[in-house]
Design an enzyme around this catalytic site. Structure first.
Site, PDB file in Angstrom:
ATOM      1  N   TRP A   1       0.929  -1.205   0.114  1.00 13.46           N
ATOM      2  CA  TRP A   1       0.060   0.048  -0.099  1.00 13.46           C
ATOM      3  C   TRP A   1       0.902   1.479  -0.077  1.00 13.46           C
ATOM      4  O   TRP A   1       0.556   2.057  -0.884  1.00 13.46           O
ATOM      5  CB  TRP A   1      -0.982  -0.053   1.206  1.00 13.46           C
ATOM      6  CG  TRP A   1      -1.946  -0.953   1.007  1.00 13.46           C
ATOM      7  CD1 TRP A   1      -2.267  -2.197   1.618  1.00 13.46           C
ATOM      8  CD2 TRP A   1      -2.833  -1.287   0.026  1.00 13.46           C
ATOM      9  NE1 TRP A   1      -3.053  -2.773   1.155  1.00 13.46           N
ATOM     10  CE2 TRP A   1      -3.692  -2.388   0.100  1.00 13.46           C
ATOM     11  CE3 TRP A   1      -3.237  -0.537  -1.046  1.00 13.46           C
ATOM     12  CZ2 TRP A   1      -4.648  -2.717  -0.934  1.00 13.46           C
ATOM     13  CZ3 TRP A   1      -4.315  -0.966  -1.999  1.00 13.46           C
ATOM     14  CH2 TRP A   1      -5.022  -2.162  -1.815  1.00 13.46           C
TER      15      TRP A   1
ATOM     16  N   ASP B   1      -1.235   6.707   6.632  1.00 13.04           N
ATOM     17  CA  ASP B   1      -2.163   5.837   6.224  1.00 13.04           C
ATOM     18  C   ASP B   1      -2.517   4.935   7.275  1.00 13.04           C
ATOM     19  O   ASP B   1      -1.762   3.939   7.678  1.00 13.04           O
ATOM     20  CB  ASP B   1      -1.782   4.982   5.113  1.00 13.04           C
ATOM     21  CG  ASP B   1      -2.656   4.145   4.355  1.00 13.04           C
ATOM     22  OD1 ASP B   1      -3.826   4.067   5.038  1.00 13.04           O
ATOM     23  OD2 ASP B   1      -2.400   3.530   3.170  1.00 13.04           O
TER      24      ASP B   1
ATOM     25  N   LYS C   1     -12.645  -1.687   7.682  1.00  9.88           N
ATOM     26  CA  LYS C   1     -11.950  -2.780   8.566  1.00  9.88           C
ATOM     27  C   LYS C   1     -12.171  -2.540  10.060  1.00  9.88           C
ATOM     28  O   LYS C   1     -12.469  -3.640  10.436  1.00  9.88           O
ATOM     29  CB  LYS C   1     -10.158  -2.401   8.302  1.00  9.88           C
ATOM     30  CG  LYS C   1     -10.128  -2.632   6.664  1.00  9.88           C
ATOM     31  CD  LYS C   1      -8.545  -2.253   6.482  1.00  9.88           C
ATOM     32  CE  LYS C   1      -8.360  -2.284   5.078  1.00  9.88           C
ATOM     33  NZ  LYS C   1      -8.557  -3.407   4.221  1.00  9.88           N
TER      34      LYS C   1
END
Length: 366
Positions: A108, A178, A202
């Site tokens: 990511w 992030d 999530k």
């Protein structure tokens, strides 16, 4: 395969949600707050929805202790959308032309780094690619720029199962984090970063909302090419409603915040998450069949990756049997292989215990 009961869902996202959140949403599906309709069917500009929206913002500020000097945006487009929005909004702040620093510790952050190159100079500060993203490069090896607009890192790499134990120190340069896969999983000092961003799918609710927490003095510097939808100043001035927002996902995020507050807040859930991670990692460390390959000090508490010693013979059977046992979503990401158990906030300790018992039994039979 069908079940007459709730399974233990270890998927990385969209992920398992608290049962009481789902029940409340079901109860209010046809008649939300006495309106005679669902929240999905009312105007996003109505008084009723704005009450939902403002409560979501208020509860998130409470949960993360977010000061008034930070703006909270509820956007669409996911983390990948913010990979473009961040350089377009922040790179103009660089002293000598658009430039930013990136720490790459997995898939990511690698995507963030690649996207940034479209808008200016993206400097690769450090990378653990050579180590197959199983660790975080030592701080004394980082090559930070003196004139970068910001430094970006991924606090928890969902695919590789690597997590920063704390916010890294980068000096006076604005730090961007992030936190897509560990938001609200542990206490975080919001003041340590200039920008925090992540999807809700999530640890909070269903997919559809991306939370951006940005220091207000960094808003209003966007590139001329920035689309309205990605311009933080435009979004801040319209309460994230330059277009129709994902109303149902915002409502569900609110139910997730309410549930988390009812559990005792982030401090309580952090302790529970540590207990779940310790239970699973302790089993992996003493196993002769399974192994975790991440450096111990950087192991993720949210995404526990593991490999079977003989993958060619046992992987398919492991997945078949675990699915049959109601332990689903354990297949690792295609970029990493192996297995992955995502044990976000809503995963109970009973779910992790059931997984460990299954893995122990499978090892005995294998």
């Amino acid at each position: 395969m069908t079940f007459d009961r709730r399974i233990f869902n270890f998927a990385a996202g969209p992920a398992t949600l608290p049962e009481e959140v789902l029940k409340q949403a079901a109860d209010e599906m046809l008649n939300c707050h006495g309106l005679g309709t669902s929240v999905m069917e009312i105007s996003h500009r109505s008084k009723e929805f704005m009450e939902v929206y403002e409560k979501v913002i208020q509860d998130l500020r409470t949960l993360m202790n977010i000061p008034d000097s930070y703006e909270i945006l509820l956007l669409q487009g996911g983390g990948l959308g913010q990979n473009a929005a961040i350089p377009m909004n922040l790179m103009p702040l660089a002293k000598n032309g658009p430039k930013a620093d990136y720490i790459v510790t997995g898939v990511w952050s690698e995507k963030s780094f690649q996207e940034a190159q479209k808008y200016g100079t993206a400097n690769l500060v450090a990378s653990s690619a050579v180590e197959k993203f199983n660790t975080i490069p030592a701080r004394n090896t980082w090559k930070l720029s003196s004139d970068a607009a910001y430094v970006l890192y991924c606090a928890n790499e969902t695919i590789g199962g690597v997590e920063f134990p704390d916010v890294p120190e980068v000096g006076d340069v604005p730090l961007v984090a992030d936190i897509s896969s560990n938001i609200l999983s542990k206490e975080m000092d919001v003041n340590r970063c200039a920008v925090w961003f992540g999807g809700v799918q999530k640890n909070i609710g269903p997919s559809g909302v991306t939370i951006v927490i940005v220091r207000k003095d960094l808003i209003g510097h966007s590139m001329d090419i920035t689309p309205l939808i990605w311009d933080w100043a435009v979004q801040a001035n319209t309460q994230s409603m330059i277009n129709t927002p994902p109303t149902f996902s915002i409502y569900m995020a609110g139910l997730g915040f309410k549930w988390l507050l009812g559990q005792g807040g982030v401090k309580v859930i952090e302790k529970r998450n540590q207990e779940k991670a310790d239970l699973l990692y302790n089993f992996l460390d003493q196993s002769s069949l399974y192994e975790n390959r991440v450096t111990k000090e950087y192991r993720s508490r949210m995404n526990v990756t593991f490999f079977l010693k003989d993958e060619s013979l046992l992987n398919a059977e492991f997945l078949t049997q675990s699915n049959a046992a109601g332990l689903v979503g354990l297949r690792g990401h295609k970029a990493a292989g192996g297995m992955r158990a995502s044990i976000y906030n809503a995963m109970s300790i009973e779910g992790v215990q059931a997984l460990v018992e299954f893995m122990r039994d499978f090892e005995r039979r294998a």
